[in-house]
Design a protein around this motif. Structure first.
Motif, mmCIF file in Angstrom:
data_model
loop_
_atom_site.group_PDB
_atom_site.id
_atom_site.type_symbol
_atom_site.label_atom_id
_atom_site.label_comp_id
_atom_site.label_asym_id
_atom_site.label_seq_id
_atom_site.Cartn_x
_atom_site.Cartn_y
_atom_site.Cartn_z
ATOM 1 N N ALA A 30 0.935 -1.200 -0.245
ATOM 2 C CA ALA A 30 0.063 -0.119 0.124
ATOM 3 C C ALA A 30 0.815 1.272 0.126
ATOM 4 O O ALA A 30 0.387 2.372 -0.272
ATOM 5 C CB ALA A 30 -0.863 0.034 1.154
ATOM 6 N N SER A 31 2.045 1.241 0.329
ATOM 7 C CA SER A 31 2.837 2.443 0.375
ATOM 8 C C SER A 31 4.546 2.145 0.070
ATOM 9 O O SER A 31 4.836 0.839 0.095
ATOM 10 C CB SER A 31 2.778 2.986 1.667
ATOM 11 N N GLY A 32 5.001 3.161 0.095
ATOM 12 C CA GLY A 32 6.655 2.837 -0.218
ATOM 13 C C GLY A 32 7.111 1.978 -1.305
ATOM 14 O O GLY A 32 6.556 2.002 -2.593
ATOM 15 N N ILE A 33 8.161 1.325 -0.988
ATOM 16 C CA ILE A 33 8.553 0.395 -2.205
ATOM 17 C C ILE A 33 7.516 -0.640 -2.591
ATOM 18 O O ILE A 33 7.453 -0.992 -3.949
ATOM 19 C CB ILE A 33 9.753 -0.603 -1.602
ATOM 20 N N GLY A 34 6.480 -0.911 -1.683
ATOM 21 C CA GLY A 34 5.674 -2.151 -2.045
ATOM 22 C C GLY A 34 4.625 -1.432 -3.217
ATOM 23 O O GLY A 34 4.169 -2.130 -4.248
ATOM 24 N N ALA A 42 6.849 -6.485 3.083
ATOM 25 C CA ALA A 42 6.020 -5.939 4.270
ATOM 26 C C ALA A 42 7.359 -5.631 5.482
ATOM 27 O O ALA A 42 8.117 -6.985 5.535
ATOM 28 C CB ALA A 42 5.079 -6.515 4.877
ATOM 29 N N GLY A 43 7.450 -4.992 6.062
ATOM 30 C CA GLY A 43 8.484 -4.902 7.226
ATOM 31 C C GLY A 43 8.565 -3.372 7.810
ATOM 32 O O GLY A 43 7.855 -2.558 7.558
ATOM 33 N N ALA A 44 9.196 -3.292 8.950
ATOM 34 C CA ALA A 44 9.251 -2.140 9.527
ATOM 35 C C ALA A 44 10.548 -2.078 10.402
ATOM 36 O O ALA A 44 11.348 -3.252 10.992
ATOM 37 C CB ALA A 44 7.990 -1.976 10.556
ATOM 38 N N PRO A 68 8.232 7.448 2.824
ATOM 39 C CA PRO A 68 7.623 8.263 4.148
ATOM 40 C C PRO A 68 8.174 7.448 5.386
ATOM 41 O O PRO A 68 8.186 8.075 6.418
ATOM 42 C CB PRO A 68 6.272 8.025 3.835
ATOM 43 N N ALA A 69 8.031 6.232 5.491
ATOM 44 C CA ALA A 69 8.383 5.449 6.814
ATOM 45 C C ALA A 69 9.801 5.807 7.342
ATOM 46 O O ALA A 69 10.104 5.942 8.317
ATOM 47 C CB ALA A 69 8.780 3.916 6.469
ATOM 48 N N LEU A 70 10.864 5.939 6.220
ATOM 49 C CA LEU A 70 12.267 6.484 6.593
ATOM 50 C C LEU A 70 12.189 8.173 7.158
ATOM 51 O O LEU A 70 12.790 8.355 8.086
ATOM 52 C CB LEU A 70 13.268 6.616 5.346
ATOM 53 N N LEU A 71 11.709 8.961 6.485
ATOM 54 C CA LEU A 71 11.310 10.171 6.894
ATOM 55 C C LEU A 71 10.457 10.383 8.364
ATOM 56 O O LEU A 71 10.983 11.276 9.172
ATOM 57 C CB LEU A 71 10.555 11.080 5.700
#
Length: 249
Positions: free
Chosen positions: A11-15, A84-86, A186-189
């Motif tokens: 749904a977001s980022g690289i994915g 998926a990851g975090a 967005p996750a990195l930022l």
């Protein structure tokens, strides 16, 4: 391409970039994510050939059910992009990282890839073959002063990829991993904005990576053009590990 692909964390980022790229190549794409609002927005943007599927990467049963739902909807599965990851804020040094943080990272970034691959492989084999591309990380190959659990979990993904390639290669299954370096998402930022400024001087390229850079690599590895590539890890990192620390200055 005429393939059916499943992208987890799509749904977001690289994915999301990978979903968009695979859709552009002609694939039917399932967007697996916990964030159904984001998955639906992407589906609405790209059209009927992209469908959202809800799942929780921390719940093995939910992962298995999601794969079954994708196969029931599209009748086959040719490409799995485990993505998926975090990264957790409490993931620091070996001494200071809570055990729960380590276990969470392993479950989300390693166990989930194992469970999803295990669920997808029988269908791929039954249909004559398939491709699995796993998102690892440059953190798998060099120690850092922080993110101990994340690095450990990503290293296990590289190993898992090699085991899948070895055990199922003669059944026309290819498996490779992609290890991004610094990719502006967005996750990195949100989690570590300071990395964007601090890491830029260490790269050999004129810019930081984008999700689209990783998506193009995934699309290549998933394509028939990469039919002779399996069991490999491809670093897409702007040359981060190509030099000693002082060479790029």
């Amino acid at each position: 391409m005429d393939k059916v692909a499943l992208v987890t964390g799509g749904a977001s980022g690289i994915g999301a970039a990978t979903v968009t790229r695979l859709h552009g190549e002609g694939a039917l794409v399932a967007v697996g994510d916990l964030d159904m609002d984001g998955a639906r927005r992407l589906s609405d943007e790209l059209g009927d050939r992209v469908q959202p599927f809800h799942y929780d990467a921390m719940d093995p049963e939910s992962i298995t059910d999601m794969v079954a739902a994708v196969v029931a909807r599209f009748r086959k599965l040719d490409i799995l992009h485990n993505n998926a990851g975090a990264v957790g804020r409490e993931d620091t040094t070996v001494v200071d990282t809570p055990l729960a943080m380590w276990e969470s990272a392993m479950n989300l970034n390693a166990r989930a890839y194992f469970v999803c691959s295990r669920a997808a492989l029988p269908t791929m084999i039954e249909n004559g073959g398939g491709v699995i591309v796993n998102t690892a990380s440059s953190s798998a190959f060099a120690g850092q002063l922080t993110q101990t659990s994340y690095g450990g979990s990503k290293a296990s993904i590289v190993a898992l990829t090699q085991y899948i390639a070895t055990q199922y290669g003669r059944q026309n299954i290819r498996a490779n991993s992609v290890s991004p370096g610094i990719v502006v998402t967005p996750a990195l930022l949100r989690v570590a904005p300071q990395l964007v400024e601090s890491m830029a001087p260490t790269l050999l390229t004129e810019r930081l990576g984008t999700p689209e850079d990783i998506a193009s690599t995934v699309a290549f590895l998933a394509s028939d053009e990469a039919r002779y590539i399996t069991g490999q890890n491809l670093c897409v990192d702007g040359g981060l590990f190509a030099h000693a620390p002082y060479v790029s200055f």
